[in-house]
Design a protein around this motif. Structure first.
Motif, PDB file in Angstrom:
ATOM      1  N   GLU A 232      40.861  77.259 -18.311  1.00 45.74           N
ATOM      2  CA  GLU A 232      42.051  76.978 -19.110  1.00 45.74           C
ATOM      3  C   GLU A 232      42.180  77.953 -20.279  1.00 45.74           C
ATOM      4  O   GLU A 232      43.285  78.403 -20.609  1.00 45.74           O
ATOM      5  CB  GLU A 232      42.034  75.538 -19.612  1.00 45.74           C
ATOM      6  N   ALA A 233      41.071  78.304 -20.911  1.00 48.36           N
ATOM      7  CA  ALA A 233      41.110  79.266 -22.010  1.00 48.36           C
ATOM      8  C   ALA A 233      41.531  80.647 -21.510  1.00 48.36           C
ATOM      9  O   ALA A 233      42.302  81.351 -22.177  1.00 48.36           O
ATOM     10  CB  ALA A 233      39.743  79.344 -22.694  1.00 48.36           C
ATOM     11  N   LEU A 234      41.047  81.037 -20.346  1.00 46.84           N
ATOM     12  CA  LEU A 234      41.427  82.334 -19.785  1.00 46.84           C
ATOM     13  C   LEU A 234      42.904  82.355 -19.417  1.00 46.84           C
ATOM     14  O   LEU A 234      43.601  83.355 -19.650  1.00 46.84           O
ATOM     15  CB  LEU A 234      40.567  82.645 -18.557  1.00 46.84           C
ATOM     16  N   LEU A 235      43.391  81.263 -18.841  1.00 55.91           N
ATOM     17  CA  LEU A 235      44.803  81.201 -18.482  1.00 55.91           C
ATOM     18  C   LEU A 235      45.691  81.305 -19.716  1.00 55.91           C
ATOM     19  O   LEU A 235      46.733  81.976 -19.701  1.00 55.91           O
ATOM     20  CB  LEU A 235      45.105  79.900 -17.731  1.00 55.91           C
ATOM     21  N   ALA A 236      45.293  80.648 -20.768  1.00 53.94           N
ATOM     22  CA  ALA A 236      46.089  80.670 -22.001  1.00 53.94           C
ATOM     23  C   ALA A 236      46.075  82.042 -22.661  1.00 53.94           C
ATOM     24  O   ALA A 236      46.965  82.350 -23.456  1.00 53.94           O
ATOM     25  CB  ALA A 236      45.572  79.617 -22.973  1.00 53.94           C
ATOM     26  N   ALA A 237      45.073  82.867 -22.326  1.00 58.60           N
ATOM     27  CA  ALA A 237      44.922  84.179 -22.959  1.00 58.60           C
ATOM     28  C   ALA A 237      45.435  85.323 -22.092  1.00 58.60           C
ATOM     29  O   ALA A 237      45.175  86.491 -22.387  1.00 58.60           O
ATOM     30  CB  ALA A 237      43.455  84.410 -23.310  1.00 58.60           C
ATOM     31  N   ARG A 238      46.169  85.014 -21.030  1.00 60.86           N
ATOM     32  CA  ARG A 238      46.717  86.059 -20.154  1.00 60.86           C
ATOM     33  C   ARG A 238      47.976  86.678 -20.743  1.00 60.86           C
ATOM     34  O   ARG A 238      48.752  86.013 -21.425  1.00 60.86           O
ATOM     35  CB  ARG A 238      47.091  85.483 -18.785  1.00 60.86           C
ATOM     36  N   GLY A 247      39.087  88.584 -26.287  1.00 59.55           N
ATOM     37  CA  GLY A 247      38.717  87.903 -27.514  1.00 59.55           C
ATOM     38  C   GLY A 247      38.402  86.430 -27.326  1.00 59.55           C
ATOM     39  O   GLY A 247      37.782  85.811 -28.195  1.00 59.55           O
ATOM     40  N   VAL A 248      38.802  85.845 -26.181  1.00 59.73           N
ATOM     41  CA  VAL A 248      38.544  84.421 -25.943  1.00 59.73           C
ATOM     42  C   VAL A 248      37.233  84.174 -25.197  1.00 59.73           C
ATOM     43  O   VAL A 248      36.863  83.019 -24.961  1.00 59.73           O
ATOM     44  CB  VAL A 248      39.703  83.766 -25.154  1.00 59.73           C
ATOM     45  N   LEU A 249      36.531  85.237 -24.825  1.00 64.18           N
ATOM     46  CA  LEU A 249      35.297  85.049 -24.058  1.00 64.18           C
ATOM     47  C   LEU A 249      34.228  84.360 -24.896  1.00 64.18           C
ATOM     48  O   LEU A 249      34.102  84.585 -26.100  1.00 64.18           O
ATOM     49  CB  LEU A 249      34.775  86.396 -23.550  1.00 64.18           C
ATOM     50  N   ARG A 250      33.429  83.527 -24.240  1.00 59.24           N
ATOM     51  CA  ARG A 250      32.354  82.795 -24.895  1.00 59.24           C
ATOM     52  C   ARG A 250      31.059  83.613 -24.836  1.00 59.24           C
ATOM     53  O   ARG A 250      30.958  84.579 -24.058  1.00 59.24           O
ATOM     54  CB  ARG A 250      32.162  81.445 -24.216  1.00 59.24           C
ATOM     55  N   PRO A 251      30.041  83.238 -25.611  1.00 57.37           N
ATOM     56  CA  PRO A 251      28.787  84.014 -25.614  1.00 57.37           C
ATOM     57  C   PRO A 251      28.164  84.194 -24.240  1.00 57.37           C
ATOM     58  O   PRO A 251      27.562  85.225 -23.958  1.00 57.37           O
ATOM     59  CB  PRO A 251      27.884  83.190 -26.538  1.00 57.37           C
ATOM     60  N   GLY A 252      28.295  83.214 -23.353  1.00 52.99           N
ATOM     61  CA  GLY A 252      27.671  83.329 -22.037  1.00 52.99           C
ATOM     62  C   GLY A 252      28.487  84.106 -21.017  1.00 52.99           C
ATOM     63  O   GLY A 252      28.001  84.384 -19.907  1.00 52.99           O
TER      64      GLY A 252
END
Length: 392
Positions: A232-238, A247-252
């Motif tokens: 969902e975070a990746l979709l919102a950042a497209r 910029g929305v990527l998490r540490p892992g």
């Protein structure tokens, strides 16, 4: 399949770039198939896509439904959709193809284009609609057009219904294959190439079904996390082209090369971007058990033969990604209304029945799912021709 009914090559007088239209066949005098824009698009590519559209239309034939199949067609423009000249080129292409769009070719978005862009360009080209050729087949044109417009206005969790139904169909195809193999959803890992309209929606539906998306690829590269990505975070950042803001990527989350999605540890691969993505060479890197063709023609024939020999099942595009096209017509002809729950339920039911039929036929015939899909088309085309007629 036979030689296409019509093949056109158009050269733009402003840029010198080429566009193509292939009508594989007409049913009731009309054909259906989207318009793509990508650098390197060719007439042969468009012809293969048009043939695939004939198959998709036939596979969704339901004698009890209001929607009855059209013929297959496809358009293509050889241009990068991000080129500054792309929109003007699109308008000029649609203006040149106007006589065909008005009478025998219904079209819409495909790779590189959005429906909003196609609609805007079609209006600028002087067209009533990109699907106006089908209007004479409708019982109540005004009501049908209102119903489709209302459906396009439906928003589901921030994404338009029209952008979701295709991915719903792709996801249901994958789930049907897992169910037939008695594979639980939990713990099943997925890699998706392309996070545009089809790939993004597929990733959402598979995640919500309980599968784990461990990799997605866009034009910048592959984003991977063996523990699962925040879809969902990746979709919102497209952006409009399906490229994710890193910029929305998490540490892992890890950034890998663009082709790394092929070889990640996953049971299901979903190529949802370009054609010809999997060839005889790079198929050797694939360890997945299923490839679910959300894109058109992503697996080359020689690659599919080698994959089949290794026990990898390819669920073919003519079935898997047919939900978007069918949804347009189910809605326009009145089989379903402008309601998301109804659209998803109808899509899931129809796609699951079709995938189950294809896989059962493949098992009976001892062949691949693609060969089984072709056999189903061969069974249905004479029935369609006898009832409605066609021109080849």
């Amino acid at each position: 399949m036979t030689t296409p009914l019509m093949s056109l090559v158009w050269t733009d007088h402003v840029t010198g770039r080429q566009g193509f239209l292939v009508v594989d066949r007409l049913v009731r005098g009309v054909s259906s198939g989207g318009l793509r824009m990508r650098p390197g698009c060719t007439l042969d590519e468009v012809a293969g896509l048009a043939r695939g559209m004939t198959m998709k239309e036939a596979l969704h034939y339901n004698p009890e439904g209001r929607y009855v199949p059209l013929g297959g067609a496809k358009g293509g423009i050889d241009c990068d959709p991000q080129d500054p000249d792309a929109y003007g080129l699109l308008v000029r292409y649609l203006r040149a193809m106007g006589p065909y769009i008005e009478t025998l070719w219904t079209t819409g978005e495909d790779l590189g284009l959005t429906q909003d862009l196609v609609d805007r360009a079609a209006a600028e080209a002087g067209l009533v609609s990109s699907i106006q050729a089908v209007y004479p087949l409708l019982d109540d044109e005004a009501a049908a057009r209102r119903r489709l417009a209302d459906a396009f206005a439906v928003d589901v969790d921030g994404i338009g219904l029209d952008e979701l139904v295709g991915g719903c169909g792709v996801a249901e195809s994958a789930l049907a294959a897992l169910d037939r193999a008695s594979v639980p959803y939990a713990g099943t890992r997925v890699a998706v190439q392309g996070l545009g309209t089809m790939g993004g929606a597929t990733a959402r539906f598979l995640t919500r079904a309980g599968l784990t998306v461990v990799a997605v690829a866009d034009i910048k590269g592959t984003i991977a996390n063996p523990r699962g990505l925040d879809v969902e975070a990746l979709l919102a950042a497209r952006d409009a082209y399906g490229t994710v803001d890193r910029g929305v990527l998490r540490p892992g989350d890890r950034e890998l090369p663009g082709d790394a999605w092929l070889s990640v540890d996953a049971e299901v691969l979903v190529p949802a971007a370009v054609s010809y993505a999997i060839d005889a060479a790079n198929q050797e890197r694939i360890t997945a058990r299923w490839i679910v063709e959300a894109a058109n023609m992503p697996v080359l024939p020689e690659a599919e033969e080698r994959l089949a020999a290794r026990g990898v099942v390819v669920l073919p595009d003519v079935v898997v990604n047919s939900g978007t096209n069918a949804w347009w017509w189910w809605t326009l002809f009145g089989d379903i209304g402008a309601d998301a729950d109804e659209a998803f339920a109808y899509t899931r039911r129809s796609m699951r029945a079709l995938v189950d039929l294809m896989l059962a036929r493949a098992e009976t015939d001892g062949t691949t799912p693609r060969a089984a899909a072709h056999a189903l088309v061969d069974d249905r085309l004479p029935v369609i021709a006898a009832r409605f007629g066609w021109y080849r």
